[in-house]
Design an enzyme around this catalytic site. Structure first.
Site, short mmCIF file in Angstrom:
data_model
loop_
_atom_site.label_atom_id
_atom_site.label_comp_id
_atom_site.label_asym_id
_atom_site.label_seq_id
_atom_site.Cartn_x
_atom_site.Cartn_y
_atom_site.Cartn_z
N GLY A 45 47.08 41.81 42.39
CA GLY A 45 45.95 41.80 43.32
C GLY A 45 45.13 40.55 43.09
CD GLN A 50 40.34 37.73 41.05
OE1 GLN A 50 40.87 38.47 41.87
NE2 GLN A 50 40.78 37.62 39.80
CB CYS A 98 40.99 40.52 35.66
SG CYS A 98 40.15 39.69 37.01
CG LEU A 99 45.53 37.06 38.35
CD1 LEU A 99 46.01 36.52 39.68
CD2 LEU A 99 46.60 36.90 37.28
CG HIS A 140 40.78 45.18 39.02
ND1 HIS A 140 40.67 45.13 37.66
CD2 HIS A 140 40.77 43.88 39.45
CE1 HIS A 140 40.59 43.85 37.27
NE2 HIS A 140 40.67 43.08 38.35
CD GLU A 141 42.38 42.73 42.82
OE1 GLU A 141 41.64 41.75 42.99
OE2 GLU A 141 43.11 42.85 41.81
CG HIS A 144 37.33 40.79 41.57
ND1 HIS A 144 36.81 40.10 40.51
CD2 HIS A 144 38.57 41.19 41.18
CE1 HIS A 144 37.70 40.07 39.52
NE2 HIS A 144 38.78 40.73 39.90
NI NI Z 1 40.48 41.03 38.77
#
Ligand code: NI
Length: 186
Positions: A45, A50, A98-99, A140-141, A144
């Site tokens: 995701g 991000q 998380c990226l 989670h996304e 953000h």
């Molecule tokens: Ni994340």
């Protein structure tokens, strides 16, 4: 085009993202770039903040989970103007990463089901319930888009233990294979 991923500590990751209009310039290119960026970083995701844009878009590719849940065999989706309407079901403890927070993984407690409204890539409105792994990735996304990062959700003791690692990530002192922007890198 692969975009750089903004690291923990970047101000854009703390903004409450806004809805976009149907004629948002370069929308299809942006979503394709987000899919490409996510794939290159082995993510499931990726949310627009991000990649530096405080708008309510995230992409997801849950096809890797089809082994456990055959309904996910084609699950590659973009969620635009996403708003969670309800949360329910049993709370579940699942490990997240998380990226924007490379090399940190923590168990996070979240509701098992969510109802979300959004528009798809054609701006067709959708209102759906999700559960299981998909509900987890969506939450989670979605966080953000509200400026929330998963390390915010661990207990205070864990948070203290994570503090210096998070600081190192912001400074770029982290081994990562994809391109990132570090807010405190000198
Ligand atoms: Ni994340």
């Amino acid at each position: 085009m692969i975009l750089p991923v903004y690291a923990y500590g970047s101000p854009v990751l703390r903004k409450v993202a806004t809805d976009i209009a149907k004629d948002y310039k370069g929308l299809s290119e942006l979503t394709e770039n987000m899919f490409e960026t996510m794939k290159a970083a082995d993510g499931v995701g990726l949310a627009a903040p991000q990649v530096g844009l405080p708008i309510r878009i995230f992409v997801m590719d849950a096809r890797a989970y089809a082994e456990n849940d055959p309904s996910l065999v084609n699950f590659r989706k973009v969620f635009i103007n996403a708003h969670i309407l309800e949360r329910g079901g049993e709370e579940e403890l699942i490990e997240e990463g998380c990226l924007s927070v490379p090399n940190i993984h923590e168990d996070i407690l979240r509701p098992g089901k969510i109802r979300i409204k959004y528009v798809d890539e054609n701006f067709t409105p959708v209102d759906e319930w999700y559960e299981g792994m998909v509900a987890r990735i969506i939450q989670h996304e979605y966080d953000h888009l509200d400026g929330i990062m998963f390390p915010d959700l661990v207990n205070p003791l864990k948070k203290t233990l994570l503090r210096s690692k998070l600081r190192d990530i912001s400074k770029g002192k982290v081994a990562v294979k994809y391109k990132m922007i570090f807010p405190l890198k000198k």
